[in-house]
Scaffold this active site. Structure first.
Site, PDB file in Angstrom:
ATOM      1  N   HIS A  77       0.831  -1.201   0.000  1.00  0.00           N
ATOM      2  CA  HIS A  77       0.000   0.000   0.000  1.00  0.00           C
ATOM      3  C   HIS A  77       0.870   1.258   0.000  1.00  0.00           C
ATOM      4  O   HIS A  77       0.572   2.246  -0.689  1.00  0.00           O
ATOM      5  CB  HIS A  77      -0.911  -0.040   1.230  1.00  0.00           C
ATOM      6  CG  HIS A  77      -1.758   1.169   1.399  1.00  0.00           C
ATOM      7  ND1 HIS A  77      -1.889   1.816   2.607  1.00  0.00           N
ATOM      8  CD2 HIS A  77      -2.517   1.864   0.525  1.00  0.00           C
ATOM      9  CE1 HIS A  77      -2.691   2.852   2.466  1.00  0.00           C
ATOM     10  NE2 HIS A  77      -3.089   2.906   1.213  1.00  0.00           N
ATOM     11  N   GLU A 123       2.091   2.042  -3.417  1.00  0.00           N
ATOM     12  CA  GLU A 123       1.034   2.711  -4.187  1.00  0.00           C
ATOM     13  C   GLU A 123       1.054   4.218  -3.929  1.00  0.00           C
ATOM     14  O   GLU A 123       0.929   5.030  -4.857  1.00  0.00           O
ATOM     15  CB  GLU A 123      -0.319   2.113  -3.819  1.00  0.00           C
ATOM     16  CG  GLU A 123      -1.517   2.849  -4.389  1.00  0.00           C
ATOM     17  CD  GLU A 123      -2.689   2.876  -3.427  1.00  0.00           C
ATOM     18  OE1 GLU A 123      -3.220   3.965  -3.165  1.00  0.00           O
ATOM     19  OE2 GLU A 123      -3.082   1.790  -2.932  1.00  0.00           O
ATOM     20  N   HIS A 124       1.191   4.618  -2.659  1.00  0.00           N
ATOM     21  CA  HIS A 124       1.258   6.045  -2.332  1.00  0.00           C
ATOM     22  C   HIS A 124       2.455   6.710  -2.996  1.00  0.00           C
ATOM     23  O   HIS A 124       2.360   7.831  -3.509  1.00  0.00           O
ATOM     24  CB  HIS A 124       1.347   6.227  -0.813  1.00  0.00           C
ATOM     25  CG  HIS A 124       0.024   6.206  -0.119  1.00  0.00           C
ATOM     26  ND1 HIS A 124      -0.462   7.286   0.590  1.00  0.00           N
ATOM     27  CD2 HIS A 124      -0.923   5.242  -0.028  1.00  0.00           C
ATOM     28  CE1 HIS A 124      -1.644   6.992   1.112  1.00  0.00           C
ATOM     29  NE2 HIS A 124      -1.946   5.746   0.744  1.00  0.00           N
ATOM     30  N   GLU A 153       5.757  10.819   3.436  1.00  0.00           N
ATOM     31  CA  GLU A 153       4.493  10.115   3.196  1.00  0.00           C
ATOM     32  C   GLU A 153       4.101   9.197   4.355  1.00  0.00           C
ATOM     33  O   GLU A 153       2.955   8.754   4.433  1.00  0.00           O
ATOM     34  CB  GLU A 153       4.582   9.314   1.896  1.00  0.00           C
ATOM     35  CG  GLU A 153       3.253   8.801   1.357  1.00  0.00           C
ATOM     36  CD  GLU A 153       2.310   9.899   0.905  1.00  0.00           C
ATOM     37  OE1 GLU A 153       1.096   9.612   0.775  1.00  0.00           O
ATOM     38  OE2 GLU A 153       2.764  11.047   0.672  1.00  0.00           O
TER      39      GLU A 153
END
Length: 265
Positions: A87, A90-91, A167
């Site tokens: 995940h 993906e970011h 992030e």
């Protein structure tokens, strides 16, 4: 209850007759092992490197194209020290690629009227990661740039350590925001429902201690292992000439090759 029963009885002869007709019309018994035939309206193919594509013309909505990069890899493939990194990867696709440094990708998409949510999005599940774009067809250059974005997502995400650290808070906040009653029930249910399976241990949101500390190299490692052409497909549906889009995909699609000795999968 009596009324419902009488209506059901009245419908039974008609339903039975339709089933018998359908069976007779088929001329043979249904075999569940038969492959579903492909839709003839879909243009499908594969590149030499294994990447597949699926193209379908659809004139609604007008002057729009929906593009997808589908990666046959999700959280189920994470290592013990990578829980949540599928995940996280993906970011990072929105935080710097070879041709779109840092926030320039998001800035470009915003400049042509695209917004996160309805026009730009992505998700990670146990088994797949999917990137989504809705592109206006007013200018051929926009479509060419959209395919460049797909190419960068497929093979050129940068994982700058500073961007990774920036992030982390976003990903951890998503984990925190999902810790409601449903998540707490899943914590109890999944080990029982998926006993003996990695699905009990590989929720896509991951574990906060790993999200907080995993170095950029571990994200880059997941990306290198699993974002390979034989595990990817491009899907394009929209108000366009399908054969022209197929030609564009064959010209502009990722040129990466699968590693000679890939990890499992």
């Amino acid at each position: 209850m009596k009324m419902l029963r009488s209506r059901a009885l009245a419908l039974f002869p008609f339903t039975a007759a339709m089933l018998l007709f359908a069976t007779g019309a088929a001329g043979q018994a249904f075999d569940p092992t038969d492959r579903i035939p492909p839709d003839p309206s879909v243009i499908a193919g594969a590149l030499d490197n294994g990447l597949r594509y699926f193209v379908q013309e659809n004139d609604q909505p007008e002057n729009r194209a929906e593009l997808r990069l589908v990666v046959n890899a999700g959280s189920i493939l994470e290592g013990e020290d990578q829980l949540g990194l599928a995940h996280f990867v993906e970011h990072m696709a929105f935080n710097g690629t070879l041709n779109f440094e840092k926030q320039t990708l998001v800035d470009y998409l915003d400049s042509i009227g695209m917004q996160f949510g309805p026009d730009i999005n992505a998700y990670t599940s146990f088994d797949e990661t999917v990137y989504m774009l809705q592109v206006p067809m007013d200018d051929p250059e926009m479509l060419a740039t959209a395919f460049q974005i797909l190419e960068d997502w497929a093979q050129d995400v940068l994982f700058d350590p500073k961007e990774v650290d920036k992030e982390r808070g976003v990903v951890i906040e998503e984990w925190r925001g999902g810790r409601g009653a449903q998540a707490r029930m899943q914590d109890k249910q999944f080990p029982i429902m998926f006993e003996g399976s990695l699905y009990a241990e590989r929720l896509p949101i991951g574990k906060p201690d790993i999200l907080e500390t995993a170095p950029a190299e571990r994200l880059r490692s997941f990306y290198a292992d699993w974002y390979r052409p034989n595990l990817m497909a491009i899907v394009a549906v929209g108000d366009f000439d399908g054969r022209e889009i197929e030609a564009t995909i064959r010209e502009q699609s990722p040129g990466c090759v699968a590693p000679p000795n890939p990890v499992r999968g």
